[in-house]
Scaffold this motif. Structure first.
Motif, PDB file in Angstrom:
ATOM      1  N   ARG A  61       0.831 -57.210  16.571  1.00  0.00           N
ATOM      2  CA  ARG A  61       1.434 -57.468  15.251  1.00  0.00           C
ATOM      3  C   ARG A  61       0.610 -58.481  14.465  1.00  0.00           C
ATOM      4  O   ARG A  61       0.396 -58.328  13.261  1.00  0.00           O
ATOM      5  CB  ARG A  61       2.875 -57.955  15.398  1.00  0.00           C
ATOM      6  N   GLN A  62       0.135 -59.519  15.138  1.00  0.00           N
ATOM      7  CA  GLN A  62      -0.695 -60.535  14.471  1.00  0.00           C
ATOM      8  C   GLN A  62      -2.016 -59.928  13.991  1.00  0.00           C
ATOM      9  O   GLN A  62      -2.453 -60.185  12.867  1.00  0.00           O
ATOM     10  CB  GLN A  62      -0.985 -61.704  15.417  1.00  0.00           C
ATOM     11  N   ILE A  63      -2.637 -59.138  14.837  1.00  0.00           N
ATOM     12  CA  ILE A  63      -3.918 -58.518  14.491  1.00  0.00           C
ATOM     13  C   ILE A  63      -3.754 -57.584  13.301  1.00  0.00           C
ATOM     14  O   ILE A  63      -4.561 -57.603  12.370  1.00  0.00           O
ATOM     15  CB  ILE A  63      -4.518 -57.804  15.717  1.00  0.00           C
TER      16      ILE A  63
ATOM     17  N   ASP B 263     -11.484 -64.996  15.035  1.00  0.00           N
ATOM     18  CA  ASP B 263     -12.827 -65.468  14.686  1.00  0.00           C
ATOM     19  C   ASP B 263     -13.636 -64.378  13.993  1.00  0.00           C
ATOM     20  O   ASP B 263     -14.431 -64.667  13.090  1.00  0.00           O
ATOM     21  CB  ASP B 263     -13.544 -65.985  15.924  1.00  0.00           C
ATOM     22  N   ALA B 264     -13.465 -63.125  14.381  1.00  0.00           N
ATOM     23  CA  ALA B 264     -14.149 -62.016  13.705  1.00  0.00           C
ATOM     24  C   ALA B 264     -13.661 -61.897  12.264  1.00  0.00           C
ATOM     25  O   ALA B 264     -14.453 -61.689  11.339  1.00  0.00           O
ATOM     26  CB  ALA B 264     -13.909 -60.710  14.466  1.00  0.00           C
TER      27      ALA B 264
ATOM     28  N   ASP C 215     -14.751 -56.130   9.882  1.00  0.00           N
ATOM     29  CA  ASP C 215     -13.606 -55.233   9.977  1.00  0.00           C
ATOM     30  C   ASP C 215     -13.236 -55.184  11.454  1.00  0.00           C
ATOM     31  O   ASP C 215     -14.116 -55.091  12.315  1.00  0.00           O
ATOM     32  CB  ASP C 215     -13.947 -53.839   9.466  1.00  0.00           C
ATOM     33  N   ILE C 216     -11.948 -55.229  11.736  1.00  0.00           N
ATOM     34  CA  ILE C 216     -11.469 -55.350  13.111  1.00  0.00           C
ATOM     35  C   ILE C 216     -10.685 -54.105  13.507  1.00  0.00           C
ATOM     36  O   ILE C 216      -9.777 -53.675  12.786  1.00  0.00           O
ATOM     37  CB  ILE C 216     -10.564 -56.588  13.261  1.00  0.00           C
ATOM     38  N   VAL C 217     -11.016 -53.576  14.665  1.00  0.00           N
ATOM     39  CA  VAL C 217     -10.280 -52.465  15.263  1.00  0.00           C
ATOM     40  C   VAL C 217      -9.900 -52.899  16.673  1.00  0.00           C
ATOM     41  O   VAL C 217     -10.761 -53.301  17.455  1.00  0.00           O
ATOM     42  CB  VAL C 217     -11.122 -51.174  15.310  1.00  0.00           C
ATOM     43  N   VAL C 218      -8.614 -52.848  16.976  1.00  0.00           N
ATOM     44  CA  VAL C 218      -8.118 -53.177  18.314  1.00  0.00           C
ATOM     45  C   VAL C 218      -7.186 -52.042  18.733  1.00  0.00           C
ATOM     46  O   VAL C 218      -6.001 -52.056  18.400  1.00  0.00           O
ATOM     47  CB  VAL C 218      -7.381 -54.536  18.345  1.00  0.00           C
TER      48      VAL C 218
ATOM     49  N   VAL D 204      -1.699 -60.043  10.086  1.00  0.00           N
ATOM     50  CA  VAL D 204      -2.384 -61.226   9.579  1.00  0.00           C
ATOM     51  C   VAL D 204      -3.882 -60.980   9.408  1.00  0.00           C
ATOM     52  O   VAL D 204      -4.474 -61.380   8.403  1.00  0.00           O
ATOM     53  CB  VAL D 204      -2.149 -62.442  10.514  1.00  0.00           C
ATOM     54  N   LEU D 205      -4.498 -60.310  10.388  1.00  0.00           N
ATOM     55  CA  LEU D 205      -5.947 -60.130  10.374  1.00  0.00           C
ATOM     56  C   LEU D 205      -6.375 -58.788   9.779  1.00  0.00           C
ATOM     57  O   LEU D 205      -7.558 -58.471   9.757  1.00  0.00           O
ATOM     58  CB  LEU D 205      -6.502 -60.270  11.803  1.00  0.00           C
TER      59      LEU D 205
END
Length: 171
Positions: free
Chosen positions: A143-145, A115-116, A122-125, A148-149
């Motif tokens: 792997r998906q994050i 959703d982000a 910008d996404i950091v996990v 894909v994201l």
């Protein structure tokens, strides 16, 4: 059998350390938690319930108790964005990058990251700051994050908050 707590406690310790660094850098911390089907907006009561002696997650909550300057959002479903005030809060804070941590990586973190991404954040996990029901599910979520994201899954001890703030134009 998978010992969830054995994996979650070290991740919680790393999250606590990252939260301390975030606070020192002036990065807001936002707690997003399930409402546990209780449908009450009292975050303090949620924390107190999880600190009860009989609560299995108590050691994690003890490590991750919110500070006086932290924000909170209670969510009814898997994503932090679904039917919550998070969009409004993030706009108020001027956020452009989100650092997502917690459990379960393959459900709540992955859905929230998705959703982000759909909202152009910008996404950091940090890979060492999420835990899922199994190691395989956690690896799949990462792997998906990343793939894909287009999220950054750099481990928390190598995450440069100053660089993230500069990239977001906030330092």
């Amino acid at each position: 059998a998978y010992d969830f707590l054995r994996h979650a406690l070290p991740a919680a310790a790393r999250i606590a350390e990252l939260m301390g660094r975030a606070a020192a850098a002036g990065v807001p911390v936002v707690y997003v938690n399930d409402n546990f089907g209780r449908w009450r907006s009292d975050f303090t009561a949620q924390v107190e319930r999880c600190l009860a002696p009989e609560c299995r997650g108590r050691p994690i909550v003890e490590l991750l108790q919110p500070g006086p300057d932290d924000y909170f959002v209670l969510k009814p479903k898997h994503s932090a964005f679904f039917e919550t005030t998070l969009d409004t809060l993030l706009a108020y804070l001027g956020a452009t990058t989100l650092i997502l941590t917690g459990v379960a990586g393959n459900i709540c973190i992955l859905f929230s990251a998705n959703d982000a991404y759909m909202r152009d954040y910008d996404i950091v996990v940090p890979a060492d700051c999420i835990v899922s029901n199994t190691v395989e599910e956690n690896d799949y979520a990462l792997r998906q994050i990343e793939g894909v994201l287009k999220g950054d899954v750099t481990p928390s001890d190598r995450l440069d908050l100053g660089q993230l703030l500069r990239r977001a134009g906030r330092a």
